[in-house]
Design a protein around this motif. Structure first.
Motif, mmCIF file in Angstrom:
data_model
loop_
_atom_site.group_PDB
_atom_site.id
_atom_site.type_symbol
_atom_site.label_atom_id
_atom_site.label_comp_id
_atom_site.label_asym_id
_atom_site.label_seq_id
_atom_site.Cartn_x
_atom_site.Cartn_y
_atom_site.Cartn_z
ATOM 1 N N HIS A 229 17.304 4.456 11.983
ATOM 2 C CA HIS A 229 18.470 3.902 11.291
ATOM 3 C C HIS A 229 19.381 5.027 10.783
ATOM 4 C CE1 HIS A 229 20.771 0.937 9.069
ATOM 5 N NE2 HIS A 229 20.652 1.684 7.985
ATOM 6 N N GLU B 26 21.221 6.657 13.681
ATOM 7 C CA GLU B 26 22.302 5.784 14.128
ATOM 8 C C GLU B 26 23.507 5.884 13.192
ATOM 9 O OE1 GLU B 26 22.966 1.027 14.380
ATOM 10 O OE2 GLU B 26 21.085 1.785 15.217
ATOM 11 N N GLN B 27 23.261 5.893 11.887
ATOM 12 C CA GLN B 27 24.352 6.019 10.926
ATOM 13 C C GLN B 27 25.063 7.364 11.073
ATOM 14 O OE1 GLN B 27 22.289 5.224 7.204
ATOM 15 N NE2 GLN B 27 23.371 3.260 7.046
#
Length: 149
Positions: A134, A137-138
């Protein structure tokens, strides 16, 4: 999603099923339940109270290697009494530290004497990998200039 997230997030993601046996159950019945539920450990609960934890490791070391019979050995003779527990607001990082330091694989999650579930080292590793994915991805979105609306 980070290692500072509380273990309650891990429980919510994995589910809060509580699999347990009483301390007078046979080791055989405990192993059968572990196989049926596809888990490596069970809570041992008597009269609504957590009294221990029994795992495949306990079976291997305290029954098989000692030549005992699983159908006539009660769980109470091989369980870990008064297992280390963790509160739901404890961080994933702290849970991992407890597991590593104490060389255990399972942590019951307890709040005010109520059993909320159990997390394993595998659950924590999965959460950490999920959190890292996550974060990556950010960061990729940030680098590319893509921001959520």
């Amino acid at each position: 999603m980070r290692v500072l997230d509380p273990v309650s997030f891990v429980l919510r993601k994995k589910g809060c099923d509580i699999w347990f046996v009483p301390s007078d159950a046979t080791v055989y019945s405990a192993m059968q339940m572990m196989a049926d539920k596809d888990v490596g450990a069970l809570l041992v609960i008597d009269q609504g109270q957590l009294v221990g934890l029994v795992s495949e490791r306990d079976y291997a070391r305290k029954v098989i290697l000692l030549g005992r019979g699983s159908k006539d050995t009660p769980v109470s003779e091989i369980m870990v009494e008064s297992p280390i527990t963790i509160a739901p607001e404890c961080s994933v990082d702290e849970a991992m530290r407890l597991i590593t330091t104490n060389r255990i694989r399972h942590l019951p999650v307890v709040c005010d004497g109520k059993i909320l579930g159990m997390i394993s080292i595998g659950d924590l590793v999965n959460w950490i990998a999920f959190a890292q994915d996550h974060t990556i991805e950010q960061l990729e979105h940030y680098i590319e200039g893509k921001y959520p609306c």
